[in-house]
Design a protein around this motif. Sequence first.
Motif, short mmCIF file in Angstrom:
data_model
loop_
_atom_site.label_atom_id
_atom_site.label_comp_id
_atom_site.label_asym_id
_atom_site.label_seq_id
_atom_site.Cartn_x
_atom_site.Cartn_y
_atom_site.Cartn_z
N LYS A 77 -1.88 128.79 3.09
CA LYS A 77 -0.85 127.91 3.62
C LYS A 77 0.42 128.67 4.03
O LYS A 77 0.99 128.40 5.09
N PHE A 78 0.84 129.64 3.20
CA PHE A 78 2.12 130.31 3.42
C PHE A 78 2.01 131.81 3.70
O PHE A 78 3.01 132.47 3.91
N GLY A 79 0.80 132.35 3.64
CA GLY A 79 0.64 133.79 3.75
C GLY A 79 0.58 134.40 2.36
O GLY A 79 0.87 133.74 1.36
N GLN A 80 0.21 135.66 2.31
CA GLN A 80 0.03 136.33 1.01
C GLN A 80 0.64 137.72 1.07
O GLN A 80 0.38 138.47 2.01
N LYS A 81 1.46 138.04 0.08
CA LYS A 81 1.92 139.41 -0.07
C LYS A 81 2.02 139.71 -1.55
O LYS A 81 2.16 138.81 -2.37
N LEU A 100 -1.39 126.96 9.86
CA LEU A 100 -2.35 125.87 9.75
C LEU A 100 -1.69 124.65 9.12
O LEU A 100 -0.83 124.78 8.25
N ASP A 101 -2.11 123.47 9.55
CA ASP A 101 -1.60 122.26 8.89
C ASP A 101 -2.40 122.02 7.61
O ASP A 101 -3.38 122.73 7.32
N ALA A 106 -7.11 122.75 3.94
CA ALA A 106 -8.15 122.15 3.09
C ALA A 106 -9.54 122.46 3.64
O ALA A 106 -10.45 122.84 2.89
N ASP A 107 -9.70 122.33 4.94
CA ASP A 107 -11.02 122.56 5.56
C ASP A 107 -11.47 124.01 5.40
O ASP A 107 -12.62 124.26 5.04
N VAL A 108 -10.59 124.95 5.65
CA VAL A 108 -11.00 126.35 5.54
C VAL A 108 -11.25 126.72 4.07
O VAL A 108 -12.16 127.49 3.76
N MET A 109 -10.48 126.14 3.15
CA MET A 109 -10.76 126.36 1.73
C MET A 109 -12.13 125.82 1.36
O MET A 109 -12.88 126.48 0.63
N ASN A 110 -12.47 124.63 1.84
CA ASN A 110 -13.78 124.07 1.53
C ASN A 110 -14.90 124.91 2.13
O ASN A 110 -15.95 125.08 1.51
N TYR A 111 -14.66 125.47 3.30
CA TYR A 111 -15.66 126.36 3.91
C TYR A 111 -15.85 127.62 3.07
O TYR A 111 -16.98 127.96 2.69
N THR A 125 -8.54 118.66 -1.12
CA THR A 125 -8.07 117.53 -0.31
C THR A 125 -6.75 117.88 0.38
O THR A 125 -6.04 118.81 -0.02
N ILE A 126 -6.43 117.10 1.38
CA ILE A 126 -5.15 117.25 2.08
C ILE A 126 -4.01 117.04 1.09
O ILE A 126 -3.03 117.79 1.09
N GLU A 127 -4.15 116.07 0.20
CA GLU A 127 -3.11 115.78 -0.79
C GLU A 127 -2.90 116.97 -1.72
O GLU A 127 -1.76 117.28 -2.10
#
Length: 134
Positions: A77-81, A100-101, A106-111, A125-127
């Motif tokens: 969601k926010f990037g990683q460092k 990403l919104d 959520a979708d890429v995490m589920n994938y 979930t989106i929530e």
Amino acid sequence: MKAFIILALSSFCFWGTLSLSQQDPLQESISRGKEIYGDFCINCHMANGEGVAYTFPPLANSDYLKNNRTASIKGIKFGQKGEITVNGIDYNSYMAPLGLDNEEVADVMNYINNSWGNTNTEIVTIEEVEAVKK
């Protein structure tokens, strides 16, 4: 008349199958996530999810992904460092925010949670993504 009945039954079977597949939110999310992965993630984490040793961490059979659900969402969601350890190897790369919104995260995490040896039927979930703050 017989041809009409066969055609009607064929149509019913097709639409019945279509509506059944659309009723599985996890599978729908995984399908959308696969496309997002191909657009945003594949260059670093590779098509097989194995990443690049000591540069980009693997997502395939990833202990980090399995044990750090919220941190994984936050990274997408926010990037990683900063340093993380994945499958016993330390990584200290930078992953830029992807823009990403919440639904796409959520979708890429589920994938990735259900690819390359990872299995997680608890849908992101989106929530859940909305609740993750910087």
